[in-house]
Scaffold this active site. Sequence first.
Site, PDB file in Angstrom:
ATOM      1  N   GLY A  33       0.828  -1.203   0.000  1.00 34.70           N
ATOM      2  CA  GLY A  33       0.000   0.000   0.000  1.00 34.70           C
ATOM      3  C   GLY A  33       0.857   1.245   0.000  1.00 34.70           C
ATOM      4  N   GLN A  48       3.036  10.115   1.325  1.00 31.91           N
ATOM      5  CA  GLN A  48       4.334   9.436   1.405  1.00 31.91           C
ATOM      6  C   GLN A  48       5.248   9.793   0.249  1.00 31.91           C
ATOM      7  OE1 GLN A  48       2.403   5.364   2.143  1.00 31.91           O
ATOM      8  NE2 GLN A  48       4.372   5.192   3.177  1.00 31.91           N
ATOM      9  N   CYS A  92       6.082  -0.136   7.363  1.00 35.57           N
ATOM     10  CA  CYS A  92       5.685   1.010   6.559  1.00 35.57           C
ATOM     11  C   CYS A  92       6.836   1.420   5.650  1.00 35.57           C
ATOM     12  CB  CYS A  92       5.307   2.155   7.491  1.00 35.57           C
ATOM     13  SG  CYS A  92       4.798   3.631   6.621  1.00 35.57           S
ATOM     14  N   LEU A  93       6.538   1.672   4.387  1.00 39.79           N
ATOM     15  CA  LEU A  93       7.568   2.077   3.426  1.00 39.79           C
ATOM     16  C   LEU A  93       8.253   3.375   3.853  1.00 39.79           C
ATOM     17  CD1 LEU A  93       5.849   1.385  -0.028  1.00 39.79           C
ATOM     18  CD2 LEU A  93       7.589   0.008   1.100  1.00 39.79           C
ATOM     19  N   HIS A  99      -4.351   1.450   7.276  1.00 37.53           N
ATOM     20  CA  HIS A  99      -2.976   1.956   7.382  1.00 37.53           C
ATOM     21  C   HIS A  99      -2.775   3.172   6.464  1.00 37.53           C
ATOM     22  CE1 HIS A  99       1.541   1.221   7.701  1.00 37.53           C
ATOM     23  NE2 HIS A  99       1.451   2.064   6.698  1.00 37.53           N
ATOM     24  N   GLU A 100      -3.237   3.035   5.226  1.00 35.83           N
ATOM     25  CA  GLU A 100      -3.036   4.117   4.253  1.00 35.83           C
ATOM     26  C   GLU A 100      -3.912   5.331   4.542  1.00 35.83           C
ATOM     27  OE1 GLU A 100      -0.433   3.766   2.630  1.00 35.83           O
ATOM     28  OE2 GLU A 100      -0.207   1.625   2.898  1.00 35.83           O
ATOM     29  N   HIS A 136      -2.273   7.496   6.939  1.00 38.41           N
ATOM     30  CA  HIS A 136      -1.263   8.371   6.333  1.00 38.41           C
ATOM     31  C   HIS A 136      -1.894   9.678   5.873  1.00 38.41           C
ATOM     32  CE1 HIS A 136       2.576   6.341   6.133  1.00 38.41           C
ATOM     33  NE2 HIS A 136       2.012   5.218   5.758  1.00 38.41           N
TER      34      HIS A 136
HETATM   35 ZN   LIG Z   1       2.754   3.325   5.720  1.00 43.82          ZN
END
Ligand SMILES: [Zn+2]
Length: 131
Positions: free
Chosen positions: A12, A17, A58-59, A100-101, A104
């Site tokens: 995701g 981000q 998380c990226l 999760h997204e 963000h």
């Molecule tokens: Zn994330």
Amino acid sequence: MIDTVRKADGIGLAAPQVGKSVKLIIVNLEKSGVPLVALYNPRIVKKSFNKTEIEEGCLSIPGVFGTVKRPKKVTIEAQTAEGKTVQFSDDGWIARVGQHEIDHINGKLIIDLIKKYTQGADIVKEWKKGK
Ligand SMILES: [Zn+2]
């Protein structure tokens, strides 16, 4: 964003981000056989009382993993790229990644939610100190 999430092998990605202030998230569960979806203005309209705890990473925070408790089932409302409003419920990975997204988009990261770190607790400690 689709390229980014595929290249990073992420499940995701949210626009903030990659430095974009639009309310857009990508859910990439292609490896589980679910077509990649892009959702605009996503929001959770319903969530279950039941919660589950799953390890998340998380990226945006490489090397950090920990267990996060979230509602098991959620109903998400969003717009497609074509501007059509869609609503769907899920109690599996789409629900998890979606929450999760969406966090963000609302400026919330897993480090705000992790109860127990499984990896990278020291990274977060250093990072918070430097803030
Ligand atoms: Zn994330």
